[in-house]
Design an enzyme around this catalytic site. Structure first.
Site, short mmCIF file in Angstrom:
data_model
loop_
_atom_site.label_atom_id
_atom_site.label_comp_id
_atom_site.label_asym_id
_atom_site.label_seq_id
_atom_site.Cartn_x
_atom_site.Cartn_y
_atom_site.Cartn_z
N ARG A 1 -11.16 -4.56 -6.52
CA ARG A 1 -11.44 -5.42 -7.67
C ARG A 1 -11.69 -6.69 -7.42
O ARG A 1 -12.61 -7.39 -8.00
CB ARG A 1 -10.30 -4.90 -8.45
CG ARG A 1 -10.40 -3.48 -9.19
CD ARG A 1 -9.32 -3.32 -9.80
NE ARG A 1 -8.33 -2.81 -8.79
CZ ARG A 1 -6.92 -2.31 -9.07
NH1 ARG A 1 -6.24 -2.45 -10.54
NH2 ARG A 1 -6.19 -1.78 -8.12
N LYS B 1 -2.81 1.33 4.81
CA LYS B 1 -3.15 0.37 3.74
C LYS B 1 -1.92 0.59 2.90
O LYS B 1 -1.22 1.71 2.38
CB LYS B 1 -4.36 0.79 2.89
CG LYS B 1 -4.53 -0.17 1.72
CD LYS B 1 -6.01 -0.11 1.11
CE LYS B 1 -6.37 -0.76 0.05
NZ LYS B 1 -6.61 -0.01 -1.18
N TYR C 1 1.26 5.39 0.00
CA TYR C 1 1.97 5.07 -1.34
C TYR C 1 3.05 6.13 -1.73
O TYR C 1 2.77 6.84 -2.52
CB TYR C 1 0.97 5.04 -2.48
CG TYR C 1 -0.18 3.93 -2.10
CD1 TYR C 1 -0.01 2.78 -1.31
CD2 TYR C 1 -1.39 4.06 -2.77
CE1 TYR C 1 -0.95 2.00 -0.83
CE2 TYR C 1 -2.53 3.25 -2.42
CZ TYR C 1 -2.41 2.24 -1.89
OH TYR C 1 -3.41 1.39 -1.48
#
Lengths: 307, 307, 307, 307, 307
Positions: free
Chosen positions: B265, B205, B174
C-alpha cells in the site's frame, strides 16, 4: 498481434485453440453472451416448473432447443446434461460448469461449499470422444464461506488447467456466508471481480450492484475496472420485464463497462420461439452493439441466427 | 565459495539458478525489497479504491506499471494475475504467492485457513511456457489457527519444492486465532521467525513488533537473531507518512537487523510516477544502503532505474 | 549374527545401512542420546530467549555448534533447519523430525494435531543431494487427541518407510486431550510405550512417570517392559539442576531400564562450552555406562569428543 | 472342486494361495481360532499389567511365545509388533490388523474413528521381504459412528485388496456411537454380520449376543444365518472362568453355528505354559470338534502342538 | 440407429457394450426392473428377520436364489456380497451398488453421508476376473445433506467412469437433512430427478410423490418430465398388498411415465417360489406391458422365466 486477452498461462501450442474459442464465443467482440443452464441443480426444479413457467421448460431438452437455434456465446451447463443430449445437438457451443450445489440448505444456516465434480481433463477427454464443441469450463466460488479455501484452490487449478488445454475459464464469484451483509454492495462486488482476476479467469459472472436496492450502471465501474483484463458478466437474475432487462443490459455494457452477461431464466422461462428471440436480442446487444430499440425489434419479430 | 545462504536442500544442478535468483533479487546485498501485490484477494478491493486512493490504483495494471518501471527485488502476486498481464510485462521479476484468502471472515470469528492454490511444479511449468522471470514462491502460515497443521505442512513442502527447482521461498508468518492476544508482541514475532527458519524459508515476512503500541527497532533483534540465516522482512502495513516510513525502514535494517521489507500500500496507493519514486526510495534504503535523506531525495526527484 | 533390534520390515538390501545407523547412533550400546532441537516450532522462542537463557541460545546456529562438537547420538530437528546450516555442519548425525506444531493453542482448548510435513522419501532425497549424515526420522503422536487416528496412521507409515530405507524411526508418544487426566501416570506411559512398539518404532520418547508428583525410577519399569524391543527414551523436560539431572538419568537407565534420553533445554540453555560439556556428560552416562560422579567430572572439566 | 468359501474376487492366479491360507488357518475345518493380540493399542496397557495379570504378560514377547508354541489359527496383531519379533518367530501364522485406536476417548463422548494404518500392499511387500507366514489382514468397523462412512470404505477396499493377493480378510464389526443403545442386542449383531458379508469378509468378529444380560447360544443363530458364507467369530471378551469359557465356546459353535472365535485376554493373561494349554483347548474345540471335557483335559494336562 | 439414450460420454469403442447392457437389462423396452438387494447395510437386518418375514429371507443366498430364477432387469447389491455367491450364480445380471450406509444414525440427528466404497475400475476388474455379468453401477446421493458436495462429486465421477467402460449408471437421489421438510413433495422429487439428469445418470431411483399422504400417479409427471432422457425408477418401499403394489406400478408407468422400479422388500420378504412369481409379475408390468390382471395371474400361477 497477440491480443491483450491471451493469458500467459496458455502454452504456445494451445494459443490457436484458445484464441479461436475466445473469438468464436465472443463473436469477435470480446464480449460474452453466456446462456446459463446449470439451475436444475442450483435451484432444483424451481426455475423450470410453476405458475408462470411454460410447461415445455420442464423438459431439459428445451434448453438444448434454444441453445441450438438462438444466437448465443456459450451454453453453460453440467457435463452429464450435455452428455445426455449432445449427440442430437452437435452445433451448440458448450461451456461445462464443473461445480454445482442444490439450494436445499439456506445460506443463513450453513456456509455454501460447491465442490468440483470432474476434472478439466475429463472435459477434454469428453470433448475428444464426443466431438462436441466445448469452448470452456466454469466454476462458482463463494468467498466468505468457511469453505472458501477449498473453492479458491479448485478455481485456481481449474483456470490453469483450462488454459493449458486452450479452453476458456469462466468463474461465478458470489460472496456468501454469515459475515456477508449485502451481496449487492458495489465495493464487495468489485472485490469479487479482483478475486477472479487473481485466479486468472477470462470472464467473471457477478451479482449486479445496488445502492438502496436500485441498480445504477455507474455502480458497476468499480468492479469492471478492478477486474482488469477479466471480463465482467452481469448475472441475469430472476425473470423481469423484457424491455427493462434489455435496457439494463445495454447500460451495463455501455455505461458500466461490463463485457457480457450470464442469462438463464430470462430466456428459458418462455415458449421456444419467444425464448430464441429473447436470446437473439440479448446477443445483439452484447455482441453486435445493437441498441435497445433494435433488440426489442428482434424480440418482437425474430432474426435469423448469426445473420 | 558457496555463500551461507545456499541451503543444503538445493540440489547441485540447481545451485546456479538459486544463487542467480538470490543475487538478482537482492541486488547482491542479501536484502530483499518485496513489492507486495497479493491484496486483491487478501483485502478484496479495500486497498485499491476509496477516498484517499488514486483512481488508477483500481486498475490491476497499475501494479504492473510500477513493477516494470521501479527498482524492486520481486513483485509478489498470484499466478492468475501474472498470467493476465505477463506477456506485456516480461521484464518484471516475479514471486508467485501460492495461497491467499479473503478478509470476509473476521479472525475473531473463525481461525484462518489459507490453502495453497497451485503446486510449485505448476509455477515451474508456467515459467517455462511463458518465459517470464519467476524468481520464487510465497506462502502465508497462520500459527495458532486450528488449521495451522495444514499450513505448516504445505509451507514445508513448498520450501522443499522451491529449492529443488532453484527458486526462492518466502514465507509470511502471522500468528492468529483466538489464543493469540497480541500479534505485535516481539517475543511472539521472534517465535514466528523461528518457525520460518525450521520450515527452511529464505525470507520471512513478519509483523512489526510493538511495545505499548510503539515501534522500536531494537525490538526486532530478538526476531532477526532467532531467524538465523532466514532473512526477516518487515511488513509495510497500511499507508503512512513517507518520511516516517523510510526512517523506520532504515532503522529496521540498521538497528533491528531486518533483511528487507514487503511493501504494498505504501507504494501502490499513489499515482504512477510517485509510486515508482517511492519504490525506488525503498529499494535504495534496502539494497543500496542509502540514507533516509538520500531516499527522500529519490522520492522527491526520482532516480533512473537500476542506476 | 543379526541382533534382536533389527526389525523384520528392514529389507535385506538395507540391513547394513540400518545396523550401521543403529550402531553409530548408540555407540554400540543400544542406548540413544538424542539431542532434541525441535522446540523452535514446538515452543516458539520460549526456550531460546529469556531471563535465564544465554543470549547465544537465540541464534539457531548455537544448536549446530553444540551438535558438531559434543558427544551426541543424533541431533533431532526439522529438515528446514538442517538445510539452512547443514553445509557448514557436515559431521553432525541428524535425525529429521517430520512433524511439529506450535504451543499457541492450549491443550485444554483443542486436541492437538501435529501433521507430517514431509515424506520419508523427501528426507532420503535430501540426504542423497546434500551428502549429510541422516540417521533417522522422528514423529510425535498424541494418543487421546480426537486426531489420534491421523497421527497413528502417519506414524505407522513413517516407521515402515524409514525401515524400508534403512533409517531409524523414533516416536514421541504423549497422551493428550481432555480425557487424559494425568500424563505422568506410569500406567498410561506404559500404554504409550506399547503403542510405539505396535507402530514398530526403534525408540520411543516418553514423559517421565510420577507418583504424587515425584519421579521414582522404578515407576519406569512397567513402560520399559511393555515397550519390549523398542527402546524407551526419557524426556529431558525443562531445565533443572545438573547434578539432579544426571542422577535421574543414571537411575532411569540402571533402575528403570530406559535406553536413552531426549534432551534439549538442559543442554542448549547454556553457553557453548558448558553446553558441550553437559551433552558429553549425558552421553557418557547414556552410552558409556559412566557413573554420576564421572559425568559431573566431565561437566566440570570437559572431555575430548568421542574419546 | 472349488469350495463355497472361495470368493469370486480372488483372481485365478491367487486361488491356490487363498485356499491354502484358508485351509491351513482353519485346519481344514472351515473354523478359525484367532489369537487376538492387538490390545496394546486398543486397551493400552490395561490388559497386560495389573493385579491379576502375571508379570510376564507385560512383555510383548509373551504373545509371540504363546503364538509360536500353541495351536492357533492365526495370531492377529499390528505390523509393527510383528516386525519387531518376526525374525525370531518365523513359524507363527500371522494376520495383520490394519487399524487400531486407543481407549482414551470414551465412546460416550466421541464417536470412534479407527483409521487404516497401512495398505494391504505394504503387508504383501512386508511378507515378501521378511519371509513371514502372513495369512490375512484384519480391520475394525464401528457402524453407527459418525465416521462409519470412512471405515466402511476402507474395509471394502481392504477386503478386495486382500483377496486380490490371496489373503484372508477378517473384519471386526462393533456398532458404536450415541445412537447404539445395546451393543449386545442379537438383532443388531445380526445386522453387523450382514454388513461384513456385504463387505465381502471371510470372517467377522462380533460381540456376543445377550438377552437380559445373559448369553444364550441360540441367540447367535440370527447372526450366523445373516452372515451367510462369512464365518462368525465370537469375541472372547474379558477373562472369565476357563470351564465356563470353553463351555460357551462349544455352544457358540454347535448351537449358535459360529465358525470360530477371537480370543486374547482369556489366553495371554496366564503364565506361558498355562496360556499355551488354554490356547490348545480353545483350538481343539474350535477346529477339532473336541468336547468340553476333552478341552478341559487339554487345559489341565497339555497336548502336543498340532498333534 | 443409435437410440436417444446413448449418452455422448460413452466412447465409441464402448458403445456396443453399453447398448447391449441397456438392451438386455431393459428387455428392449427402455424400462428397468431393478431388484434392490442393498438393504443388509442400509437397513441392517430389519428387512430380513422379524415376525412377518419368512425365515429363509435371513439367509443372504435367498436373494441370489430369487435373482437367478426370476425375471429381473438387474440385481443391485454390494460387490462383497456378489463376490461371496457369484461363483454359484453366474447367470444373474448384476448392478454393483457402490455406496451404502447403515440406518443407525437417525436422519434427524446427523445429515447422511454415504461414501463410495470402491472405484468403478475395481468393478471392471472384478467383472473381468470373475466372468460375472455386471451391467452397471449404482450410487445414492442425499441432496440437502451437509455432505451433499461430496456425494455429488462422487456420483458425477461414477457416471462418467461407468460410461467410459460401457456400464449403466443408476443413481438413487433422496433429498434428506434438516432443511428437507417433506421428502415426498412432488416438486422436490422433480428437483431430484433433474439433479440425476445433470449428473448424467441413465436411471434415477426416486421416492414416490404424495400429496396429503396419498400417491397419485399424475404427481409423478413433473419428475419424469424433468428427468428428460434419464429414466425414473419408483422406489418399491416397505412391503404392501400385492394387488395394490402392482396396480400402483402400472399407474406409475402408464400415467406417471416412470421407466421402471427398484423393488426389494416386496419381493424378497416372501418364500422363494412366491418371491420369484412376484418378481416375474413386476417384470411383466415393467418390461412387457402386462396389465395388472395379467400380473396378478403370474403372481398366482407363476410363469416360465423369460418366456
Amino acid at each position: 498481434m497477440i491480443p491483450f486477452w491471451l493469458p500467459a498461462d496458455v502454452p504456445k501450442e494451445r494459443e490457436g485453440r484458445f484464441l479461436e474459442n475466445f473469438e468464436k464465443s465472443t463473436g469477435g467482440s470480446g464480449r460474452l453472451m453466456l446462456f446459463a443452464g446449470d439451475q436444475k441443480v442450483e435451484h432444483l426444479n424451481d426455475d423450470f416448473f410453476g405458475p408462470d413457467i411454460p410447461e415445455e421448460d420442464n423438459d431439459p431438452e428445451h434448453l438444448f432447443r434454444i441453445a441450438s437455434r438462438a444466437d448465443i456465446g456459450v451454453f453453460a451447463t453440467q457435463l452429464g446434461l450435455v452428455a445426455r443430449y449432445g449427440r442430437d445437438y452437435k452445433s451448440v457451443p458448450y461451456l461445462v460448469k464443473l461445480n454445482s450445489k442444490t439450494n436445499l440448505i439456506p445460506y443463513s444456516e450453513k456456509d455454501p461449499w460447491s465442490q468440483q465434480w470432474l476434472e478439466v481433463a475429463d472435459v477434454v477427454r469428453f470433448a475428444r470422444h464426443s466431438g462436441l464443441d466445448i469452448r470452456g469450463v466454469g466454476y462458482t466460488v463463494y468467498p466468505g464461506s468457511e469453505h472458501e479455501h477449498a473453492m479458491l484452490k479448485e478455481a485456481a487449478r481449474l483456470v490453469e488447467e483450462a488454459h493449458a488445454h486452450g479452453l476458456l475459464a469462466v468463474l461465478w464469484i458470489y460472496p456468501k456466508g454469515k459475515y456477508v451483509e449485502d451481496e449487492h454492495d458495489p465495493h464487495l462486488i468489485a472485490g469479487a471481480a479482483g478475486v477472479a482476476t487473481c485466479l486468472g479467469a477470462d470472464f467473471v459472472k457477478l451479482k449486479v450492484p445496488y445502492v438502496n436496492g436500485r441498480f445504477d450502471p455507474a455502480l458497476l465501474r468499480e468492479a469492471t475496472k478492478a477486474a482488469g483484463r477479466t471480463g465482467v458478466l452481469c448475472e441475469g437474475g430472476s425473470r423481469i420485464d423484457e424491455a427493462e432487462f434489455l435496457a439494463q443490459l445495454h447500460e451495463q455494457i455501455h455505461i458500466g463497462h461490463s463485457r457480457g452477461n450470464g442469462t438463464g431464466r430470462n430466456i428459458h422461462q418462455r415458449p421456444l420461439e419467444e425464448a430464441i428471440r429473447m436470446a437473439n436480442a440479448i446477443y445483439a446487444v452484447t455482441v453486435r452493439n445493437a441498441s435497445v430499440e433494435k433488440a426489442l425489434e428482434i424480440l418482437a419479430n425474430g432474426s435469423t441466427r448469426n445473420q
